[in-house]
Structure formats: structure tokens, C-alpha cells
Design a protein around this motif. Structure first.
Motif, short mmCIF file in Angstrom:
data_model
loop_
_atom_site.label_atom_id
_atom_site.label_comp_id
_atom_site.label_asym_id
_atom_site.label_seq_id
_atom_site.Cartn_x
_atom_site.Cartn_y
_atom_site.Cartn_z
N ALA A 145 0.85 -1.19 0.00
CA ALA A 145 0.00 0.00 0.00
C ALA A 145 0.89 1.24 0.00
O ALA A 145 1.80 1.34 0.83
CB ALA A 145 -0.90 0.00 1.23
N PRO A 146 0.66 2.19 -0.91
CA PRO A 146 1.59 3.32 -1.08
C PRO A 146 1.93 4.06 0.21
O PRO A 146 3.09 4.43 0.43
CB PRO A 146 0.86 4.23 -2.07
N ILE A 147 0.94 4.33 1.08
CA ILE A 147 1.23 5.15 2.26
C ILE A 147 2.12 4.42 3.27
O ILE A 147 2.67 5.05 4.17
CB ILE A 147 -0.06 5.65 2.97
N TRP A 148 2.28 3.11 3.10
CA TRP A 148 3.18 2.34 3.97
C TRP A 148 4.46 1.96 3.24
O TRP A 148 5.38 1.40 3.84
CB TRP A 148 2.48 1.08 4.47
N SER A 149 4.54 2.25 1.94
CA SER A 149 5.67 1.80 1.12
C SER A 149 6.82 2.79 1.14
O SER A 149 6.64 3.99 1.36
CB SER A 149 5.22 1.58 -0.33
N SER A 150 8.00 2.29 0.86
CA SER A 150 9.22 3.11 0.86
C SER A 150 9.31 3.96 -0.41
O SER A 150 8.65 3.68 -1.41
CB SER A 150 10.45 2.20 0.93
N PRO A 151 10.14 5.01 -0.38
CA PRO A 151 10.32 5.84 -1.58
C PRO A 151 10.77 5.04 -2.80
O PRO A 151 10.31 5.26 -3.91
CB PRO A 151 11.37 6.86 -1.15
N GLU A 152 11.68 4.08 -2.58
CA GLU A 152 12.21 3.34 -3.72
C GLU A 152 11.13 2.47 -4.37
O GLU A 152 11.14 2.25 -5.59
CB GLU A 152 13.43 2.49 -3.33
N VAL A 153 10.18 1.97 -3.57
CA VAL A 153 9.09 1.19 -4.14
C VAL A 153 8.17 2.08 -4.96
O VAL A 153 7.81 1.77 -6.10
CB VAL A 153 8.29 0.46 -3.03
N ILE A 154 7.76 3.21 -4.39
CA ILE A 154 6.82 4.10 -5.07
C ILE A 154 7.42 4.64 -6.37
O ILE A 154 6.71 4.85 -7.36
CB ILE A 154 6.39 5.24 -4.14
N MET A 155 8.74 4.86 -6.37
CA MET A 155 9.39 5.37 -7.59
C MET A 155 9.76 4.24 -8.56
O MET A 155 10.41 4.47 -9.56
CB MET A 155 10.63 6.17 -7.20
N GLU A 156 9.31 3.02 -8.21
CA GLU A 156 9.48 1.85 -9.08
C GLU A 156 10.94 1.58 -9.44
O GLU A 156 11.28 1.33 -10.60
CB GLU A 156 8.61 1.99 -10.35
N THR A 157 11.77 1.64 -8.41
CA THR A 157 13.18 1.26 -8.55
C THR A 157 13.40 -0.04 -7.77
O THR A 157 12.56 -0.43 -6.95
CB THR A 157 14.10 2.36 -8.00
N TRP A 166 11.51 0.69 6.20
CA TRP A 166 10.78 1.95 6.05
C TRP A 166 9.32 1.76 6.48
O TRP A 166 8.78 2.58 7.23
CB TRP A 166 10.83 2.43 4.60
N SER A 167 8.69 0.69 6.01
CA SER A 167 7.30 0.42 6.38
C SER A 167 7.18 0.24 7.89
O SER A 167 6.20 0.70 8.50
CB SER A 167 6.80 -0.83 5.66
N PHE A 168 8.15 -0.42 8.49
CA PHE A 168 8.17 -0.59 9.94
C PHE A 168 8.23 0.76 10.64
O PHE A 168 7.51 1.01 11.62
CB PHE A 168 9.35 -1.47 10.36
N GLY A 169 9.07 1.66 10.15
CA GLY A 169 9.16 2.99 10.74
C GLY A 169 7.85 3.75 10.62
O GLY A 169 7.43 4.45 11.56
N THR A 170 7.18 3.61 9.48
CA THR A 170 5.87 4.23 9.29
C THR A 170 4.86 3.66 10.28
O THR A 170 4.03 4.39 10.83
CB THR A 170 5.38 4.02 7.84
N LEU A 171 4.96 2.35 10.52
CA LEU A 171 4.12 1.69 11.52
C LEU A 171 4.35 2.29 12.91
O LEU A 171 3.40 2.58 13.64
CB LEU A 171 4.42 0.20 11.53
N VAL A 201 4.98 10.42 -2.03
CA VAL A 201 6.43 10.68 -2.08
C VAL A 201 6.73 12.11 -1.64
O VAL A 201 7.73 12.37 -0.94
CB VAL A 201 7.00 10.41 -3.49
N LYS A 202 5.88 13.04 -2.01
CA LYS A 202 6.08 14.43 -1.59
C LYS A 202 6.03 14.56 -0.07
O LYS A 202 6.83 15.28 0.54
CB LYS A 202 5.03 15.33 -2.26
N SER A 203 5.11 13.83 0.55
CA SER A 203 5.03 13.84 2.02
C SER A 203 6.26 13.21 2.63
O SER A 203 6.80 13.71 3.63
CB SER A 203 3.77 13.09 2.49
N GLN A 204 6.73 12.11 2.06
CA GLN A 204 7.96 11.47 2.55
C GLN A 204 9.13 12.45 2.48
O GLN A 204 9.95 12.53 3.41
CB GLN A 204 8.25 10.22 1.72
N PHE A 205 9.19 13.17 1.38
CA PHE A 205 10.27 14.14 1.17
C PHE A 205 10.18 15.29 2.17
O PHE A 205 11.19 15.74 2.71
CB PHE A 205 10.21 14.66 -0.27
N ARG A 206 8.96 15.78 2.41
CA ARG A 206 8.77 16.90 3.34
C ARG A 206 9.25 16.56 4.75
O ARG A 206 9.86 17.37 5.42
CB ARG A 206 7.30 17.30 3.40
N TYR A 207 8.96 15.33 5.18
CA TYR A 207 9.30 14.94 6.55
C TYR A 207 10.71 14.39 6.71
O TYR A 207 11.36 14.62 7.73
CB TYR A 207 8.30 13.90 7.06
#
Length: 284
Positions: A145-157, A166-171, A201-207
Motif C-alpha cells: 500500500a503506497p502510504i506504507w511503502s518506501s520511496p524506492e518502491v513508489i518510484m518503481e526502482t 521503512w514500512s516498519f518505521g511508518t508503523l 512521495v512528496k510527504s515522505q520528502f517533506r518529513y
């Protein structure tokens, strides 16, 4: 569903989809090595198709428990340590869960009222778990799920076990705030909208941004161009670094623990085994 001994269990069966078969195989590989994965109880052999598995039934999941009543500090430590122990086992063999989030963490409750209300904590839903050298991972397939996924996953790398961290940290952040909170959930677009992942991703970047310069070592030119555009969309003066969150909102030791986890460059994140040794688990 109940078996002949009136013990409840969960039935999973999906025709024409590999998730159930994959969950069966992953659990057979790992469930004897840790009590913190929701185990496979049995498999229905007749009929053989579609693959049908029986999983241990637990009373609730962490999302529902947190909505009913936010977890206290000891409960957060108790739960997250067990999630890490499950992750450390599958990561040891290079497997990635890919979907660590509260509603995939299942719990039973203690009968007596105690400081920690949970008797069992088990990470479940391993249908999307794959080795980090699989085509899914190396091709950068979108997972989870995107809101729990890491930047590298969302950017499809390409992704690996560090995406689970990363998901654990979001948890952890979600549990600290309580309820159905997710720090990266977009406020202006709905799930499924074309720009939803970009907003995450923008939210991840902001924080937790910016990306360090050394990411040029791991990202291709197309991804680097996307990151430059992201930086243009979010100038420094509009960023809201998590490190500046006040103690009134998040306790200092909790904030520092989160900051040790949430790095935009996956190479900077600690492993599950390293996190299990973190002093945070001993802070009262």
C-alpha cells in the motif's frame, strides 16, 4: 470457520492468483523459525485447485486495536519488537514482506487487564513476500500500500529488505499517534487518483528528505530527474522535518528512534537485527 475441535481458523483461497500458493510456501519455509508469523495450520488437498490454505485465527488486528484504544508506550514496544523479530527471520534469507502495516499484524488479547493488553502478536499476509533477488524486486515492481511503502518502491526502482524497514518505521509513527493515523496519507487526493503516489512521495520528502547526493550511485538518470523535479516542487522553506516535531507531540526518545529508521536512501536504514538491539526498547 471452525474445525472439528471447534477451533477457529482463517480460510484463504483465490482462483487464478499466485498469492495464496506463495503464502503457503513462504510460511512453510519460515514459520518453524519464529512464533511471530501467523502460521499455516493446514492445506485442503481435495479439491487441489484452487489452492486453499487454513491459517491461525487471531482475535483482531493492530489497526482495529489502535482505533479502539491507542497503544501505550509498553504496548508499542511489545508489538514492534515482535514484528521486528518476524522480519529478521525472513530477511535473513533475503525475503521481503512488502506489506508491513497495522492491519497485517494480528493480535490476541489477554483476559486480565495488564499494562500490555496483547497475549499474541503475529505478522501475517505473506502472499506478496518475495526474495530480494526475484524479478519482482529487481525490476522495481510496485508492491504494498503506497502510504506504507518506501520511496524506492513508489518510484518503481529495485527494492530489498530495507523497504520493510521503512514500512516498519511508518508503523511506529502510526502507533505513536494512535488510531488510523498515517503521516504520509495525502489530504488532497483519494487513493486510486493518478497523482496519489506522487503525493505520498512528496510527504515522505517533506518529513524525511532531502535525498542525499550519494543516491546518484543507485538510481538511474530517469529516477534522478524525477527527484530533481520533486525538489523543485518542495522548496526547503516548505519542508516540515520530523526532527523538528516537538516533545509535546512525540517524546524525544520516540522521535530519535524514528529518525534512526526513516532514511530516504535505503542503504542508511538499520537492519531488523540491528533495530532489535536498539536502546529504545528499554526506555520506559
Amino acid at each position: 470457520m471452525l474445525n472439528q475441535k471447534n477451533v477457529p481458523f482463517i480460510v484463504k483461497s483465490v482462483s487464478g492468483h499466485p498469492r495464496v500458493e506463495n503464502e503457503r510456501d513462504v510460511l512453510k519455509r519460515f514459520q518453524t523459525r519464529t512464533p511471530y508469523l501467523r502460521p499455516l495450520v493446514d492445506e485442503i488437498q481435495d479439491p487441489a485447485e484452487p489452492t486453499t490454505i487454513l491459517l491461525k485465527h487471531l482475535e483482531s488486528d493492530l489497526l482495529e486495536a489502535s482505533i479502539q484504544k491507542p497503544l501505550n508506550k509498553r504496548e508499542i514496544q511489545y508489538v514492534t519488537k515482535r514484528v521486528l523479530q518476524a522480519l529478521s527471520v525472513i530477511h535473513e534469507d533475503g525475503y521481503v514482506h512488502t506489506d508491513v502495516k497495522p492491519n497485517n499484524i494480528f493480535v490476541n488479547f489477554k483476559k486480565e487487564q495488564e499494562a500490555v493488553r496483547f497475549s499474541d502478536v503475529q505478522l501475517g499476509d505473506l502472499g506478496g513476500s518475495y526474495p530480494q533477488d526475484s524479478e519482482w524486486a529487481t525490476s522495481g515492481t510496485l508492491v504494498g500500500a503506497p502510504i506504507w511503502s518506501s520511496p524506492e518502491v513508489i518510484m518503481e526502482t529495485p527494492w530489498n529488505t530495507a523497504t520493510d524497514i521503512w514500512s516498519f518505521g511508518t508503523l511506529v509513527i502510526s502507533l505513536l499517534y494512535g488510531g488510523d493515523f498515517n503521516i504520509f496519507r495525502p489530504k488532497t487526493v483519494r487513493y486510486g487518483d493518478e497523482t496519489y503516489n506522487l503525493e505520498v512521495v512528496k510527504s515522505q520528502f517533506r518529513y524525511f528528505g532531502p535525498f542525499p547526493p550519494k543516491i546518484t550511485e543507485i538510481f538511474n538518470a530517469e529516477t534522478l530527474t524525477s527527484i530533481v523535479r520533486l525538489m523543485e516542487l518542495i522548496p526547503p522553506e516548505t519542508m516540515t522535518p520530523f526532527r523538528f516535531i516537538t516533545e509535546r507531540e512525540v517524546a524525544k526518545e520516540d522521535r530519535e528512534f524514528v529518525l534512526r529508521i526513516m532514511h530516504m536512501d535505503w542503504r542508511d536504514r538499520p537492519t531488523a537485527k540491528e533495530l532489535l538491539q536498539d536502546e529504545w526498547f528499554h526506555v520506559g
